[in-house]
Design a protein around this motif. Structure first.
Motif, PDB file in Angstrom:
ATOM      1  N   ARG A  72       0.823  -1.222   0.000  1.00 60.46           N
ATOM      2  CA  ARG A  72       0.000   0.000   0.000  1.00 60.46           C
ATOM      3  C   ARG A  72       0.851   1.263   0.000  1.00 60.46           C
ATOM      4  O   ARG A  72       0.348   2.357  -0.277  1.00 60.46           O
ATOM      5  CB  ARG A  72      -0.954  -0.018   1.198  1.00 60.46           C
ATOM      6  N   HIS A  73       2.135   1.112   0.323  1.00 61.23           N
ATOM      7  CA  HIS A  73       3.081   2.228   0.229  1.00 61.23           C
ATOM      8  C   HIS A  73       3.901   2.167  -1.054  1.00 61.23           C
ATOM      9  O   HIS A  73       4.836   2.945  -1.241  1.00 61.23           O
ATOM     10  CB  HIS A  73       4.017   2.225   1.442  1.00 61.23           C
TER      11      HIS A  73
ATOM     12  N   GLU B 215       1.238 -18.692   0.007  1.00 57.54           N
ATOM     13  CA  GLU B 215       0.589 -19.087  -1.242  1.00 57.54           C
ATOM     14  C   GLU B 215      -0.731 -18.334  -1.424  1.00 57.54           C
ATOM     15  O   GLU B 215      -1.058 -17.893  -2.542  1.00 57.54           O
ATOM     16  CB  GLU B 215       0.330 -20.595  -1.230  1.00 57.54           C
ATOM     17  N   GLU B 216      -1.462 -18.151  -0.335  1.00 58.42           N
ATOM     18  CA  GLU B 216      -2.760 -17.486  -0.409  1.00 58.42           C
ATOM     19  C   GLU B 216      -2.632 -15.965  -0.521  1.00 58.42           C
ATOM     20  O   GLU B 216      -3.471 -15.307  -1.150  1.00 58.42           O
ATOM     21  CB  GLU B 216      -3.590 -17.837   0.818  1.00 58.42           C
ATOM     22  N   ALA B 217      -1.561 -15.410   0.063  1.00 63.09           N
ATOM     23  CA  ALA B 217      -1.428 -13.949   0.112  1.00 63.09           C
ATOM     24  C   ALA B 217      -0.671 -13.366  -1.075  1.00 63.09           C
ATOM     25  O   ALA B 217      -1.015 -12.292  -1.575  1.00 63.09           O
ATOM     26  CB  ALA B 217      -0.742 -13.529   1.413  1.00 63.09           C
ATOM     27  N   MET B 218       0.368 -14.058  -1.532  1.00 61.80           N
ATOM     28  CA  MET B 218       1.228 -13.522  -2.593  1.00 61.80           C
ATOM     29  C   MET B 218       0.653 -13.846  -3.966  1.00 61.80           C
ATOM     30  O   MET B 218       1.167 -14.697  -4.704  1.00 61.80           O
ATOM     31  CB  MET B 218       2.651 -14.074  -2.446  1.00 61.80           C
ATOM     32  N   THR B 219      -0.444 -13.173  -4.293  1.00 59.35           N
ATOM     33  CA  THR B 219      -1.139 -13.414  -5.554  1.00 59.35           C
ATOM     34  C   THR B 219      -1.279 -12.110  -6.327  1.00 59.35           C
ATOM     35  O   THR B 219      -1.234 -11.008  -5.753  1.00 59.35           O
ATOM     36  CB  THR B 219      -2.543 -13.994  -5.311  1.00 59.35           C
ATOM     37  N   GLU B 220      -1.483 -12.250  -7.628  1.00 57.24           N
ATOM     38  CA  GLU B 220      -1.701 -11.063  -8.475  1.00 57.24           C
ATOM     39  C   GLU B 220      -2.959 -10.324  -8.041  1.00 57.24           C
ATOM     40  O   GLU B 220      -3.001  -9.086  -8.055  1.00 57.24           O
ATOM     41  CB  GLU B 220      -1.791 -11.478  -9.937  1.00 57.24           C
ATOM     42  N   GLU B 221      -3.988 -11.066  -7.670  1.00 56.17           N
ATOM     43  CA  GLU B 221      -5.229 -10.434  -7.226  1.00 56.17           C
ATOM     44  C   GLU B 221      -4.998  -9.560  -6.005  1.00 56.17           C
ATOM     45  O   GLU B 221      -5.466  -8.410  -5.943  1.00 56.17           O
ATOM     46  CB  GLU B 221      -6.268 -11.503  -6.897  1.00 56.17           C
ATOM     47  N   ASN B 222      -4.265 -10.072  -5.006  1.00 54.42           N
ATOM     48  CA  ASN B 222      -3.991  -9.280  -3.813  1.00 54.42           C
ATOM     49  C   ASN B 222      -3.084  -8.093  -4.125  1.00 54.42           C
ATOM     50  O   ASN B 222      -3.218  -7.023  -3.514  1.00 54.42           O
ATOM     51  CB  ASN B 222      -3.352 -10.152  -2.736  1.00 54.42           C
ATOM     52  N   LEU B 223      -2.150  -8.292  -5.034  1.00 55.11           N
ATOM     53  CA  LEU B 223      -1.274  -7.189  -5.426  1.00 55.11           C
ATOM     54  C   LEU B 223      -2.097  -6.065  -6.048  1.00 55.11           C
ATOM     55  O   LEU B 223      -1.929  -4.897  -5.705  1.00 55.11           O
ATOM     56  CB  LEU B 223      -0.205  -7.691  -6.399  1.00 55.11           C
ATOM     57  N   ASN B 224      -2.974  -6.419  -6.987  1.00 50.06           N
ATOM     58  CA  ASN B 224      -3.822  -5.414  -7.636  1.00 50.06           C
ATOM     59  C   ASN B 224      -4.720  -4.695  -6.622  1.00 50.06           C
ATOM     60  O   ASN B 224      -4.977  -3.504  -6.733  1.00 50.06           O
ATOM     61  CB  ASN B 224      -4.695  -6.068  -8.701  1.00 50.06           C
ATOM     62  N   LYS B 225      -5.180  -5.436  -5.651  1.00 46.22           N
ATOM     63  CA  LYS B 225      -6.097  -4.889  -4.647  1.00 46.22           C
ATOM     64  C   LYS B 225      -5.385  -3.932  -3.676  1.00 46.22           C
ATOM     65  O   LYS B 225      -5.969  -2.931  -3.233  1.00 46.22           O
ATOM     66  CB  LYS B 225      -6.729  -6.033  -3.847  1.00 46.22           C
ATOM     67  N   ASN B 226      -4.112  -4.217  -3.375  1.00 54.49           N
ATOM     68  CA  ASN B 226      -3.434  -3.485  -2.315  1.00 54.49           C
ATOM     69  C   ASN B 226      -2.393  -2.484  -2.790  1.00 54.49           C
ATOM     70  O   ASN B 226      -2.036  -1.574  -2.016  1.00 54.49           O
ATOM     71  CB  ASN B 226      -2.758  -4.477  -1.368  1.00 54.49           C
ATOM     72  N   TRP B 227      -1.885  -2.629  -4.011  1.00 56.70           N
ATOM     73  CA  TRP B 227      -0.829  -1.695  -4.442  1.00 56.70           C
ATOM     74  C   TRP B 227      -1.375  -0.278  -4.453  1.00 56.70           C
ATOM     75  O   TRP B 227      -2.482  -0.048  -4.918  1.00 56.70           O
ATOM     76  CB  TRP B 227      -0.293  -2.086  -5.816  1.00 56.70           C
ATOM     77  N   ARG B 228      -0.599   0.643  -3.979  1.00 51.55           N
ATOM     78  CA  ARG B 228      -1.075   2.013  -3.745  1.00 51.55           C
ATOM     79  C   ARG B 228      -1.683   2.633  -4.997  1.00 51.55           C
ATOM     80  O   ARG B 228      -1.239   2.442  -6.098  1.00 51.55           O
ATOM     81  CB  ARG B 228       0.073   2.895  -3.248  1.00 51.55           C
TER      82      ARG B 228
END
Length: 207
Positions: A125-126, A194-207
């Motif tokens: 997020r930063h 495995e559950e956290a380091m996903t493209e979906e989570n990256l897209n959701k959280n990247w600033r």
């Protein structure tokens, strides 16, 4: 001041007041240590020297960039570094993850892993991604029980780099992971990553 450790970039001293001082070592000392690491990995003399120079430059640039980005919110994720100059800084004294794990019960360690995952998402997020994934060696637990990143000279700052990094799942190939004793805690960490380091989570959280 008591010397606690010496690394590639810093000598770490206990200031005796709840803080440590990370004092940068000389350029030639940094270069020599990095050169020896690359030589040990099988690279030739010239290639090792080039890699050492590039690695040192990247580390210096990353540390200075973090110094320029610091806010109280980001600082809390990095054990509150207080820069003395462009490279050296004081930082909260914490308990390293590698020391925390054997001193705590399985449920406490699982909660600590949950905190580590939360930290990684907060860093996204930063606009920050820790690409070396040294869970035990570069992270610690602060006085509030939160996992923080204490060594921050190997980072990415673009979403594209972060995506390539998580797609490679480097955390599964690190020596510290491969040497980690098989069991409930390692399995928990593996599943959580495995559950956290996903493209979906990256897209959701990247600033």
């Amino acid at each position: 001041m008591k010397l606690l450790s010496s690394g590639y970039q810093y000598d770490v001293y206990d200031l005796g007041n709840g803080l440590v001082l990370k004092q940068t070592v000389s350029f030639f000392f940094r270069l020599k240590k990095m050169f020896l690491v690359f030589r040990a990995d099988g690279f030739g003399v010239i290639e090792s020297l080039v890699k050492a120079i590039r690695s040192n430059k990247a580390s210096v640039e990353t540390t200075r960039r973090i110094g320029a980005m610091l806010t109280p919110e980001l600082g809390a994720l990095l054990a509150n570094p207080r820069f003395k100059d462009r490279m050296s800084y004081e930082q909260d004294k914490i308990t390293m993850v590698e020391d925390y794990i054997p001193a705590h019960a399985i449920d406490e360690n699982k909660s600590m892993i949950d905190s580590y995952i939360k930290l990684r998402l907060e860093l996204w997020r930063h606009g920050i991604h820790d690409y070396v994934f040294k869970f035990k060696g570069n992270h610690g637990v602060d006085a509030q029980g939160r996992v923080v990143l204490v060594d921050f000279n190997e980072l990415y700052f673009t979403m594209e780099e972060a995506l390539q990094s998580i797609q490679g799942k480097k955390w599964l190939s690190l020596p510290q992971y491969r040497k980690w004793e098989e069991g409930e805690l390692k399995s928990y960490y593996t599943k959580a990553m495995e559950e956290a380091m996903t493209e979906e989570n990256l897209n959701k959280n990247w600033r």
